[in-house]
Design an enzyme around this catalytic site. Sequence first.
Site, PDB file in Angstrom:
ATOM      1  N   LYS A   1      47.819  55.866  43.810  1.00  0.00           N
ATOM      2  CA  LYS A   1      49.090  55.163  43.619  1.00  0.00           C
ATOM      3  C   LYS A   1      48.812  53.918  42.782  1.00  0.00           C
ATOM      4  O   LYS A   1      48.286  52.928  43.250  1.00  0.00           O
ATOM      5  CB  LYS A   1      49.718  54.747  44.962  1.00  0.00           C
ATOM      6  CG  LYS A   1      51.170  54.386  44.781  1.00  0.00           C
ATOM      7  CD  LYS A   1      51.631  53.158  45.531  1.00  0.00           C
ATOM      8  CE  LYS A   1      51.193  51.838  45.047  1.00  0.00           C
ATOM      9  NZ  LYS A   1      51.776  51.372  43.782  1.00  0.00           N
TER      10      LYS A   1
ATOM     11  N   CYS B   1      40.688  38.646  40.303  1.00  0.00           N
ATOM     12  CA  CYS B   1      40.208  38.262  41.631  1.00  0.00           C
ATOM     13  C   CYS B   1      38.934  37.432  41.492  1.00  0.00           C
ATOM     14  O   CYS B   1      38.600  36.638  42.365  1.00  0.00           O
ATOM     15  CB  CYS B   1      39.939  39.493  42.469  1.00  0.00           C
ATOM     16  SG  CYS B   1      38.879  40.673  41.615  1.00  0.00           S
TER      17      CYS B   1
ATOM     18  N   GLU C   1      39.176  45.818  48.556  1.00  0.00           N
ATOM     19  CA  GLU C   1      38.783  44.837  47.531  1.00  0.00           C
ATOM     20  C   GLU C   1      39.953  43.872  47.418  1.00  0.00           C
ATOM     21  O   GLU C   1      40.975  44.193  46.806  1.00  0.00           O
ATOM     22  CB  GLU C   1      38.526  45.538  46.195  1.00  0.00           C
ATOM     23  CG  GLU C   1      37.364  46.516  46.218  1.00  0.00           C
ATOM     24  CD  GLU C   1      36.003  45.843  46.262  1.00  0.00           C
ATOM     25  OE1 GLU C   1      35.932  44.609  46.098  1.00  0.00           O
ATOM     26  OE2 GLU C   1      35.003  46.532  46.492  1.00  0.00           O
ATOM     27  N   LEU C   2      39.818  42.682  48.007  1.00  0.00           N
ATOM     28  CA  LEU C   2      40.988  41.810  48.171  1.00  0.00           C
ATOM     29  C   LEU C   2      40.886  40.547  47.314  1.00  0.00           C
ATOM     30  O   LEU C   2      40.141  40.484  46.355  1.00  0.00           O
ATOM     31  CB  LEU C   2      41.155  41.490  49.665  1.00  0.00           C
ATOM     32  CG  LEU C   2      41.171  42.736  50.570  1.00  0.00           C
ATOM     33  CD1 LEU C   2      41.311  42.357  52.036  1.00  0.00           C
ATOM     34  CD2 LEU C   2      42.274  43.708  50.170  1.00  0.00           C
TER      35      LEU C   2
ATOM     36  N   GLU D   1      45.011  31.590  45.529  1.00  0.00           N
ATOM     37  CA  GLU D   1      44.639  32.170  44.222  1.00  0.00           C
ATOM     38  C   GLU D   1      45.655  31.680  43.197  1.00  0.00           C
ATOM     39  O   GLU D   1      46.855  31.922  43.356  1.00  0.00           O
ATOM     40  CB  GLU D   1      44.761  33.694  44.295  1.00  0.00           C
ATOM     41  CG  GLU D   1      43.570  34.399  44.820  1.00  0.00           C
ATOM     42  CD  GLU D   1      43.688  35.918  44.604  1.00  0.00           C
ATOM     43  OE1 GLU D   1      44.611  36.534  45.156  1.00  0.00           O
ATOM     44  OE2 GLU D   1      42.837  36.468  43.890  1.00  0.00           O
TER      45      GLU D   1
END
Length: 496
Positions: free
Chosen positions: A185, A295, A261-262, A392
């Site tokens: 997705k 990131c 994976e953040l 972030e």
Amino acid sequence: MTITATADAVVDTLEPRLFIDGRWRDAENNKLFHVHNPADGSVLMQVADATPGDGRDALDSAAAAQNEWARTSPRMRSAILYSAFDAVVARAEEFATLITLEMGKPLAESRAEVAYGAEFLRWFAEEAVRIGGRYATAPDGRTRLLVHKRPVGPSLLITPWNFPLAMATRKIAPAIAAGCTMVLKPAALTPLTSLLLTSVISEAGLPAGVLNVIPTSSAGAVTSGIVTDPRLRKLSFTGSTEVGRRLLADSAAQVLRTSMELGGNAPFLIFEDADVDAAVEGALLAKLRNMGEACTAANRFLVHDSVADEFTDKLARKMAALNVGPGIDSATQIGPLIDEDSRSKVHELVEDAIREGAVIRTGGAIVDGPGYFYKPTVLADVDPASRLLREEIFGPVAPIVRFSTEAQAVTAANDTEYGLVAYAYTRDAARTLRLLETVESGMIGINVGVVSNPAAPFGGVKQSGLGREGGAEGIDEYLETRYAGIADPYEPSGRL
Ligand code: NAP
């Protein structure tokens, strides 16, 4: 902005539909959603909008293909990956153009993403034939231990918008290598690159049902049915910590294998013994790659008092001179942010920091006109408690904070729930080793501004994630270890 004929041609040749069981098809209700060009807000294309029913069909297809796919030879899976690598490289300009059109980054950066993203296909082509196991005698001698690895099974892969090619190949390639089938997705903001990738991989000989792709504008509704379906065995997610936490909670119901994976909040430390010019070059890379929408972007510059003025002056001068514009123009160095919401958030963080005493050394403003451009910004004297240092930023903004001792620098670097990557500029070998041991991050760059490498394990600690992508570790995320205990072959009971 003028979109070149090549750009039009790239968009025109795409299949903007779902790919299920080896066939392109429309959504079950024929709905479509728009994909925009962030450089001017125009509609690039309409794409089929998968429903929960389409999601179920995609999982049906992946589940049906799993057993046969798991029995294919590693050499065959490797050959498909090598062919896909060659095809992506041969069509690099098409991929780069598409990435720039839907995501906004300058063409030169899109080309770099294509090179990086393609490399996962080649790396895992090499890893596919190195899946090992072992045979051993148990310590008491009574049994033999046979340890082997099997594909985890049907996997749901969810990717973000900021690296539309590389985040997809970083998951698809190890899944193919390991023998897993999958449902991908892609992000709703940038599904086009993954659709081109899907045709390329399918043309490389991937059997029907192994890779199913479902762009959708209703991520939660479509994926929740898949995550709770007992046929799914693995979820690999790249995206924000907030959504990752929710998906981890949902995955608990079936105890799914997960790779997460953040988000990140990378500190960039510059010590008194650093080569300041090299640190400025590294800072430009770590801060501005992807317009800061990475990131791994340096989110906080922690600079020793003795070099802070020199570093700030040099960085501000270089950032002020950068050419901001549509990524498709070859002179552009900084493209637009992905959408208006992202740009407003960046500006809000900057305004908050200024209210709390930060000083603008360059930038600090929205660029007028169509598209979501933001001026490269350097802020000095940022209050250590400001939101800018906690969240972030995801934009071209460099906040600078001073320190006077190594201990202060490390404490400040670790003062975050994130732990993806850190950068440090120093020429002291002992200090480097101390940093490797004390800075809480899954990755650290020493005197470099980019750490991403397909041959290295990419991933974070703390709330930046679980698991690793790339490197020798990447394929393990799609394999499970099994073991057989076998009776001693010298005993009568051990006869098979
Ligand atoms: P995001 O909002 O978390 O979305 C990531 C993906 O999850 C998209 O495909 C999104 O679909 C989907 N999604 C959103 N809500 C969902 C839900 N409730 N259930 C299932 N799927 C859902 O993140 P993003 O804005 O695309 O990407 C930026 C974030 O990704 C940043 O935090 C960045 O640090 C992180 N990131 C991490 C890495 C890494 O390797 N650690 C790499 C790149 C990016 P829609 O597009 O439809 O919303």
